[in-house]
Enzyme design. Structure first.
Site, PDB file in Angstrom:
ATOM      1  N   THR A  35       0.817  -1.212   0.000  1.00  0.00           N
ATOM      2  CA  THR A  35       0.000   0.000   0.000  1.00  0.00           C
ATOM      3  C   THR A  35       0.849   1.258   0.000  1.00  0.00           C
ATOM      4  O   THR A  35       0.452   2.288  -0.534  1.00  0.00           O
ATOM      5  CB  THR A  35      -0.941  -0.036   1.226  1.00  0.00           C
ATOM      6  OG1 THR A  35      -1.851  -1.098   1.012  1.00  0.00           O
ATOM      7  CG2 THR A  35      -1.703   1.247   1.415  1.00  0.00           C
ATOM      8  N   TYR A  49      -8.014  -0.373  -3.535  1.00  0.00           N
ATOM      9  CA  TYR A  49      -7.061   0.242  -4.475  1.00  0.00           C
ATOM     10  C   TYR A  49      -6.057  -0.820  -4.944  1.00  0.00           C
ATOM     11  O   TYR A  49      -6.076  -1.958  -4.474  1.00  0.00           O
ATOM     12  CB  TYR A  49      -6.309   1.375  -3.758  1.00  0.00           C
ATOM     13  CG  TYR A  49      -5.724   0.881  -2.468  1.00  0.00           C
ATOM     14  CD1 TYR A  49      -4.487   0.260  -2.445  1.00  0.00           C
ATOM     15  CD2 TYR A  49      -6.449   0.959  -1.270  1.00  0.00           C
ATOM     16  CE1 TYR A  49      -3.980  -0.258  -1.278  1.00  0.00           C
ATOM     17  CE2 TYR A  49      -5.945   0.447  -0.097  1.00  0.00           C
ATOM     18  CZ  TYR A  49      -4.707  -0.170  -0.114  1.00  0.00           C
ATOM     19  OH  TYR A  49      -4.217  -0.704   1.042  1.00  0.00           O
ATOM     20  N   SER A  82       1.441  -7.500  -0.939  1.00  0.00           N
ATOM     21  CA  SER A  82       2.172  -8.487  -0.128  1.00  0.00           C
ATOM     22  C   SER A  82       1.317  -9.681   0.276  1.00  0.00           C
ATOM     23  O   SER A  82       1.831 -10.665   0.804  1.00  0.00           O
ATOM     24  CB  SER A  82       2.806  -7.837   1.105  1.00  0.00           C
ATOM     25  OG  SER A  82       1.872  -7.700   2.150  1.00  0.00           O
ATOM     26  N   THR A 115       1.681  -4.363   4.154  1.00  0.00           N
ATOM     27  CA  THR A 115       1.547  -4.674   5.576  1.00  0.00           C
ATOM     28  C   THR A 115       0.981  -6.074   5.837  1.00  0.00           C
ATOM     29  O   THR A 115       1.133  -6.593   6.935  1.00  0.00           O
ATOM     30  CB  THR A 115       0.650  -3.633   6.277  1.00  0.00           C
ATOM     31  OG1 THR A 115      -0.635  -3.639   5.665  1.00  0.00           O
ATOM     32  CG2 THR A 115       1.255  -2.250   6.219  1.00  0.00           C
ATOM     33  N   ASP A 116       0.334  -6.676   4.826  1.00  0.00           N
ATOM     34  CA  ASP A 116      -0.338  -7.967   5.075  1.00  0.00           C
ATOM     35  C   ASP A 116       0.624  -9.052   5.549  1.00  0.00           C
ATOM     36  O   ASP A 116       0.301  -9.814   6.467  1.00  0.00           O
ATOM     37  CB  ASP A 116      -1.058  -8.449   3.805  1.00  0.00           C
ATOM     38  CG  ASP A 116      -2.272  -7.591   3.469  1.00  0.00           C
ATOM     39  OD1 ASP A 116      -2.584  -6.666   4.235  1.00  0.00           O
ATOM     40  OD2 ASP A 116      -2.909  -7.861   2.431  1.00  0.00           O
ATOM     41  N   LYS A 188       0.404  -7.687  12.756  1.00  0.00           N
ATOM     42  CA  LYS A 188      -0.607  -6.724  12.297  1.00  0.00           C
ATOM     43  C   LYS A 188      -1.896  -6.996  13.066  1.00  0.00           C
ATOM     44  O   LYS A 188      -2.391  -8.123  13.072  1.00  0.00           O
ATOM     45  CB  LYS A 188      -0.824  -6.888  10.786  1.00  0.00           C
ATOM     46  CG  LYS A 188      -1.760  -5.858  10.190  1.00  0.00           C
ATOM     47  CD  LYS A 188      -1.848  -5.976   8.668  1.00  0.00           C
ATOM     48  CE  LYS A 188      -2.754  -4.892   8.111  1.00  0.00           C
ATOM     49  NZ  LYS A 188      -2.860  -4.937   6.647  1.00  0.00           N
ATOM     50  N   GLU A 310      -0.394 -37.074  25.303  1.00  0.00           N
ATOM     51  CA  GLU A 310      -0.759 -37.678  24.013  1.00  0.00           C
ATOM     52  C   GLU A 310      -0.098 -36.918  22.861  1.00  0.00           C
ATOM     53  O   GLU A 310       0.485 -37.513  21.943  1.00  0.00           O
ATOM     54  CB  GLU A 310      -2.286 -37.624  23.892  1.00  0.00           C
ATOM     55  CG  GLU A 310      -2.857 -38.499  22.806  1.00  0.00           C
ATOM     56  CD  GLU A 310      -4.367 -38.314  22.667  1.00  0.00           C
ATOM     57  OE1 GLU A 310      -4.865 -37.184  22.921  1.00  0.00           O
ATOM     58  OE2 GLU A 310      -5.049 -39.284  22.304  1.00  0.00           O
TER      59      GLU A 310
HETATM   60  N1  ASP Z   1      -2.698  -5.570   0.694  1.00  0.00           N
HETATM   61  C1  ASP Z   1      -1.668  -4.604   0.995  1.00  0.00           C
HETATM   62  C2  ASP Z   1      -0.330  -5.318   0.982  1.00  0.00           C
HETATM   63  O1  ASP Z   1      -0.036  -6.015   1.900  1.00  0.00           O
HETATM   64  C3  ASP Z   1      -1.944  -3.960   2.299  1.00  0.00           C
HETATM   65  C4  ASP Z   1      -0.933  -2.967   2.789  1.00  0.00           C
HETATM   66  O2  ASP Z   1       0.182  -2.842   2.307  1.00  0.00           O
HETATM   67  O3  ASP Z   1      -1.293  -2.238   3.757  1.00  0.00           O
HETATM   68  O4  ASP Z   1       0.399  -5.202   0.042  1.00  0.00           O
END
Ligand code: ASP
Length: 351
Positions: A35, A49, A82, A115-116, A188, A310
Site C-alpha cells: 500500500t 485500491y 504483499s 503490511t499484510d 498486524k 498424548e
Molecule cells: N494488501 C496490501 C499489501 O499487503 C496492504 C498494505 O500494504 O497495507 O500489500
C-alpha cells in the site's frame, strides 16, 4: 587580496559542505510493493485500491527530507501486493540484503513492504541477515494517493531508524505509526487502521521521540549475526502449511496438507494450542510419516505451552510465543537444516 580571501572562503565552505555530505550514512531502500506504493482512483479511496503500483524512485522523490539524514539509493525487488508474497521472493530479498550489508559503503537498509505479510518477511530476515547494521521494514495503511497518506512519514522515520546507532544489533525492525517493533514479536492487529503494528505479548522496542528514535528494550532471542540459518545456498524452502482450528474441525485439512507434500504443519489451535479430538489422528499420522507438527494458537496473545502427554508422545512440538505465521517461517528454516525433532525443539526455544 580581497578576491583571494573570498575564494579561500568559498573553497572552505565547499570543503565543509563536502565533509558534511560525506559524513551522511548511506541507506539503500529496497522496494517490494504494498500500500505504501499503492494508488487509488481518488484521494478519498482508502480500500479496494491497487497495492504495489508506484515505483521506488517516485517513493523516494515524495520524501526529499530523507536526504538530510542519509545518502539514499533505491532498488526495486518486486512490486506486489504483499498478500501474494512467496518464500522465493523472501529468499531473493534476504540474499540481496546480505550482499548490500557486506559492503562497507552501505550503513543500513530500509525495505518498503505491504503490511499484510510484512511481519513474515521481517521475521525471515531477522533469522537470515548476517549483519548488525540496521534493517528496517516499513509500510503504510493508506495508499500513496490518499488524503493523509501515512507512507511518506513512515518512510522518513524508517530512514531515521536505519541511520540510528541504537538500532544496530537489535535485529530486524519494523516501524509504522511512530512505533518501533522487533521482527520476532510484531504482528498486524487491525485490518485498516494506521495504528496496526504491535507486539501483543512482549511490547514495542521503541518509538519516535520527535526527530529521533528512542529505544527502551531489546529481544533476548537469537537473530541476525547470532542466527545459525545460512540461506546463501538455499534455492527453495520446504512447504509448511498452517491449519486453523475451529468447531467441527475434523482433520481434512491436515490430510490435505500431507497430500500436498507439506514437510511441516503449524497447527493454529484454539486456546493454548488445543487440537480437536477429530483432528488429532490426522496430525499423529502426519507426524509418524515424518511431517514435523508444531502447535501454535489462533489466540493473539500468550505462550502456547507444552500440551498433553498424548500430543507430546506423537512428537508434536509447540511454538512458545510465536504466532502461527512466525512459527511457519521458523519451521521452514529449521527444516532446511534438519528433520530431527529435538533439534527443532531447541530451535523453537532459542529463536
Ligand atoms: N494488501 C496490501 C499489501 O499487503 C496492504 C498494505 O500494504 O497495507 O500489500
Amino acid at each position: 587580496m580581497k578576491k583571494l580571501l573570498l575564494s579561500a572562503a568559498v573553497s572552505a565552505t565547499l570543503a565543509f559542505a563536502g565533509a558534511a555530505m560525506a559524513a551522511l550514512p548511506n541507506v539503500s531502500i529496497l522496494a517490494t510493493g504494498g500500500t505504501i506504493a499503492g494508488s487509488a482512483a481518488s484521494n478519498t479511496q482508502m480500500t479496494g485500491y491497487k497495492a504495489g503500483s508506484i515505483g521506488i524512485q517516485t517513493l523516494i522523490n515524495a520524501v526529499p527530507a530523507m536526504k538530510q539524514y542519509a545518502n539514499i539509493s533505491g532498488e526495486q525487488i518486486c512490486n506486489i501486493d504483499s498478500a501474494n508474497m512467496t518464500s522465493d521472493i523472501q529468499l531473493k530479498l534476504a540474499k540481496r540484503v546480505n550482499e548490500l550489508l557486506a559492503r562497507s559503503d552501505v550503513n543500513g537498509i530500509v525495505i518498503t513492504h505491504g503490511t499484510d505479510t510484512l511481519e513474515e518477511t521481517a521475521y525471515f530476515l531477522n533469522l537470515t541477515v548476517k549483519s548488525d547494521k540496521p534493517v528496517v521494514l516499513v509500510g503504510a495503511m493508506r495508499p500513496a494517493t490518499a488524503i493523509s497518506a501515512d507512507g511518506p512519514l513512515n518512510l522518513l522515520n524508517a530512514v531515521k531508524v536505519a541511520t540510528s546507532k541504537e538500532a544496530a544489533g537489535k535485529g530486524v525492525l519494523v516501524i509504522l505509526n511512530d512505533e518501533i517493533n522487533g521482527a520476532r514479536d510484531v504482528t498486524k492487529m487491525n485490518t485498516t487502521n494506521v495504528d496496526t503494528f504491535h507486539a501483543p505479548i512482549l511490547g514495542a522496542l521503541g518509538m519516535m521521540n520527535s526527530d529521533k528514535p528512542a529505544f527502551f528494550r531489546a529481544s533476548t532471542k537469537r537473530h541476525t549475526k547470532a542466527s545459525e540459518f545460512d540461506i546463501s545456498k538455499v534455492k527453495k524452502l520446504p512447504r509448511v502449511d498452517i491449519i486453523y482450528s475451529h468447531a467441527d474441525d475434523d482433520g481434512v485439512m491436515a490430510k490435505a496438507a500431507v497430500a500436498a507434500g507439506a514437510k511441516g504443519i503449524v497447527h493454529a489451535g484454539t486456546g493454548d494450542g488445543s487440537i480437536h479430538e477429530k483432528t488429532f489422528p490426522a496430525l499423529e499420522q502426519a507426524s509418524k510419516k515424518g511431517v514435523v507438527v508444531v502447535r501454535s494458537s489462533r489466540v493473539p496473545s500468550g505462550i502456547t505451552t507444552v500440551g498433553t502427554d498424548e500430543w507430546t508422545k506423537a512428537g508434536i512440538l509447540e511454538s512458545g510465543s510465536l504466532n502461527p505465521q512466525k512459527a511457519r517461517i521458523l519451521l521452514q528454516l529449521a527444516l532446511s537444516k534438519t528433520t530431527n525433532r529435538e533439534e527443532i525443539r531447541r530451535i523453537f526455544e532459542q529463536y
